[in-house]
Design a protein around this motif. Structure first.
Motif, PDB file in Angstrom:
ATOM      1  N   PHE A 355       0.818  -1.207   0.000  1.00 26.55           N
ATOM      2  CA  PHE A 355       0.000   0.000   0.000  1.00 26.55           C
ATOM      3  C   PHE A 355       0.859   1.267   0.000  1.00 26.55           C
ATOM      4  CE2 PHE A 355      -3.093   3.101   1.661  1.00 26.55           C
ATOM      5  CZ  PHE A 355      -4.115   2.863   0.774  1.00 26.55           C
ATOM      6  N   SER A 356       2.094   1.165   0.484  1.00 28.63           N
ATOM      7  CA  SER A 356       2.964   2.343   0.450  1.00 28.63           C
ATOM      8  C   SER A 356       3.232   2.764  -0.995  1.00 28.63           C
ATOM      9  CB  SER A 356       4.280   2.059   1.173  1.00 28.63           C
ATOM     10  OG  SER A 356       4.989   1.012   0.542  1.00 28.63           O
ATOM     11  N   TYR A 357       3.218   1.782  -1.923  1.00 27.29           N
ATOM     12  CA  TYR A 357       3.366   2.086  -3.347  1.00 27.29           C
ATOM     13  C   TYR A 357       2.218   2.980  -3.817  1.00 27.29           C
ATOM     14  CZ  TYR A 357       2.924   1.153  -8.399  1.00 27.29           C
ATOM     15  OH  TYR A 357       2.763   1.266  -9.756  1.00 27.29           O
ATOM     16  N   VAL A 358       0.999   2.677  -3.333  1.00 25.49           N
ATOM     17  CA  VAL A 358      -0.168   3.489  -3.686  1.00 25.49           C
ATOM     18  C   VAL A 358      -0.042   4.882  -3.094  1.00 25.49           C
ATOM     19  CG1 VAL A 358      -2.668   3.722  -3.427  1.00 25.49           C
ATOM     20  CG2 VAL A 358      -1.659   1.476  -3.900  1.00 25.49           C
ATOM     21  N   LYS A 359       0.256   4.951  -1.814  1.00 26.08           N
ATOM     22  CA  LYS A 359       0.341   6.257  -1.140  1.00 26.08           C
ATOM     23  C   LYS A 359       1.440   7.121  -1.739  1.00 26.08           C
ATOM     24  CE  LYS A 359       0.607   4.515   3.041  1.00 26.08           C
ATOM     25  NZ  LYS A 359       0.680   4.424   4.526  1.00 26.08           N
ATOM     26  N   ASN A 360       2.590   6.526  -2.023  1.00 26.57           N
ATOM     27  CA  ASN A 360       3.685   7.302  -2.602  1.00 26.57           C
ATOM     28  C   ASN A 360       3.322   7.805  -3.994  1.00 26.57           C
ATOM     29  OD1 ASN A 360       5.208   6.813  -0.322  1.00 26.57           O
ATOM     30  ND2 ASN A 360       6.306   5.082  -1.206  1.00 26.57           N
ATOM     31  N   GLY A 361       2.638   6.955  -4.766  1.00 31.42           N
ATOM     32  CA  GLY A 361       2.233   7.360  -6.110  1.00 31.42           C
ATOM     33  C   GLY A 361       1.236   8.486  -6.086  1.00 31.42           C
ATOM     34  N   LEU A 362       0.243   8.391  -5.210  1.00 31.41           N
ATOM     35  CA  LEU A 362      -0.761   9.447  -5.102  1.00 31.41           C
ATOM     36  C   LEU A 362      -0.157  10.719  -4.526  1.00 31.41           C
ATOM     37  CD1 LEU A 362      -3.816   7.413  -3.751  1.00 31.41           C
ATOM     38  CD2 LEU A 362      -3.408   8.174  -6.096  1.00 31.41           C
TER      39      LEU A 362
END
Length: 567
Positions: A355-362
């Protein structure tokens, strides 16, 4: 904390519901996209800050948008009805669903009516704002006109609902796809005495436990005016020392956001009450909803009173209750299956996304959305053991690059002495292409062993360096291995594996279900043994291997020791 819990913990807070549902869709091979731009998802929200809570599920034919746990099959009208407590009550009554007696009044007029409590005709009433959530503005246990006036004075809203206080046990039912998937009981915030600690200390200790729970970590017991007033009303303060096993309540409301306890009750409630929950969701035309019901037994007869519906209910309490085993990700899976009835099977049971991949991308601001990898039918787990004279930097860099080029996910584990382990999640043809291109690129690399593995895997490509060149050649490590690791021959297996690598130490069971071990010897051999511990013997299932350095130097050889109490 098992692997599922640890991954969910990355999304704790407002993103948890989104993570759980996205994970259920992801494991079923759906395309998942998280959005930065709420204008793309006006079907579910007009919020200006999605924070990883707005996403879509698609099977490339149909696409559905979600805001946390509420999907686009829930109409705006149904959502508005669930927010309006009076509208909810009207729809329930029209559908013949049991709900407490109630009236709606203007707050100003209610304050001017000196006979309001007496005219309502109930010994005990509840006051709640017409619209609201998380228990804000709700006052229970009102037994006089004076208490009613005080409660009305604390509500900053134009209209309120007066409701009969029903004495019984309250549960949150989650309805998805026309059935109850999970039930959670809720108990008001409390602490249990140990005979020596003050209430303040007990609260701090309990908050530490809640901090490790993905759902409750942001819902700690608050030392605010409300808590202090409640304690004072019952003759306590923060310095009070409760007797051993004495339970001290800190609030009258069984609200998780106020520090209440969640209790898995899925298998203890009656079928009758489950039918009431389904009927309530149907009455408001909400396909997936949290339904709050008070169950009452009078003269051996059960009565069910629906007090609230939530079309955007938190589902984390069903996965991660304070007490009980919880229902895993069953609620999210039922939600996904209600939108995609043909997607009932997981492609990979324990594949996860970061989920950190999602948060970092957003968080970059320049992206309108972030899409996850899509799991495909035929994907399998492959484990490779390799050796190479090339430096770890060269092998890991090329392995990572080739994984991405060939559509493989997985981890590259670098050990000392030219040893490497690789975990792949890929289709057979892609795994074969990866091996072929790796050998072509690094001609001297040798594949020593190939097989499968059972532990969970993230659909990322990453490198893990187990041995730093600056480390001394000898070291000792302490391991805590969690999962299904007792009663499956794990200790015997570890002893055999350690002796083959000339690693000294010992292993034992712990009373909390984990296995503890001390490993001492050559750094590269220990690192490789730790990697093997993530798999364990055939009947085991490893969720987590916690590694800590230690100064303990065990005797020569490897032993199985007796069980130890865990701390």
């Amino acid at each position: 904390m098992n692997y599922f819990s640890r991954k969910a913990f990355e999304a704790r807070g407002v993103s948890l519901c989104a993570y759980l549902i996205a994970l259920a869709g992801f494991q079923r091979g759906l395309r998942i996209t998280f959005y930065n731009d709420p204008q793309l998802t006006t079907k579910v929200t007009t919020a200006s800050d999605p924070r990883g809570t707005i996403f879509s599920l698609s099977d490339d034919k149909d696409v559905y948008f979600f805001l946390r746990s509420r999907g686009s099959l829930t109409s705006k009208e149904a959502h508005k009805s669930s927010i309006n407590k009076w509208k909810t009550k009207e729809l329930l009554l029209n559908a013949g669903v049991g709900t407490p007696k109630g009236i709606m009044v203007e707050t100003g007029k209610a304050l001017e009516d000196d006979e309001l409590f007496a005219s309502f005709g109930c010994r005990e009433v509840v006051v709640k704002p017409v619209s609201g959530s998380l228990g804000k503005g709700v006052t229970t246990g009102i037994k006089s006109q004076e208490e009613l006036v005080d409660a009305l004075g604390n509500i900053q809203t134009r209209r309120v609902v007066l409701e009969e206080h029903v004495e019984g046990v309250e549960y949150r039912y989650y309805v998805a796809g026309g059935r109850v998937v999970a039930v959670t009981g809720r108990e008001a915030a409390n602490v249990v005495g140990d005979g020596t600690s003050t209430i303040r200390t007990l609260i701090m200790s309990k908050n530490k436990i809640r901090a490790r729970n993905p759902h409750l970590s942001s819902r700690k017991i608050k030392l605010d005016k409300s808590t202090l007033s409640f304690l004072q009303l019952h003759g306590h303060d923060l310095s009070t020392v409760p007797a051993k096993d004495e339970k001290i309540y800190l609030s009258s409301a069984a609200n998780l956001s106020r520090g209440g306890d969640s209790i898995d009750a899925t298998h203890i409630v009656s079928e009758q009450s489950k039918e009431a929950a389904v009927a309530a969701a149907r009455a408001l035309n909400i396909p997936n909803a949290g339904v709050d019901i008070i169950n009452v037994v009078r003269d051996g007869v059960e009565y069910n009173y629906v007090i609230e519906l939530n079309s955007q209910a938190h589902i984390g309490s069903h996965s991660f209750p304070m007490k009980g085993d919880g229902q895993g990700n069953k609620v999210a899976e039922a939600i996904v299956e209600s939108y995609f009835p043909e997607r009932t099977e997981k492609i990979i049971e324990d594949a996860f996304f970061d989920f950190s991949y999602v948060k970092n991308g957003l968080g970059t601001g320049g992206l309108s959305g972030v899409s996850l990898p899509v799991l495909r039918e035929g994907m399998v787990k492959k484990r490779l053991k390799l050796s190479s004279p090339h430096s770890p930097a060269v092998v890991t860099r090329h392995s990572e690059k080739i994984m991405k080029q060939t559509g493989c996910f997985g981890e590259v584990h670098s050990f000392g002495g030219g040893m490497f382990h690789m975990r792949l999640l890929a289709e057979e043809t892609n795994a074969a292409r990866f091996k072929e291109q790796l050998v072509k690129k690094l001609e001297d690399i040798e594949i020593l062993e190939e097989g499968g593995f059972t532990s969970p895997i993230d659909t990322t490509v990453r490198v893990v360096n187990h041995v730093d060149d600056s480390e001394p050649n000898l070291r000792s490590s302490r391991l805590i291995v969690r999962g299904k690791v007792q009663g499956v021959g794990y200790r015997k297996w570890l002893k055999s594996a350690a002796m083959k690598k000339s690693v000294d130490g010992w292993v034992r069971n712990r009373s909390d279900g984990a296995v503890e071990a001390i490993l001492s010897g050559n750094a590269s051999q220990i690192a490789e043994l730790i990697e093997e511990c993530r798999e364990g013997p055939r009947r085991s299932y490893v969720d987590q291997v916690l590694i800590k350095p230690t100064k303990i130097t065990p005797k020569s050889g490897f032993r199985v020791r007796s069980t130890r109490e865990s701390f």
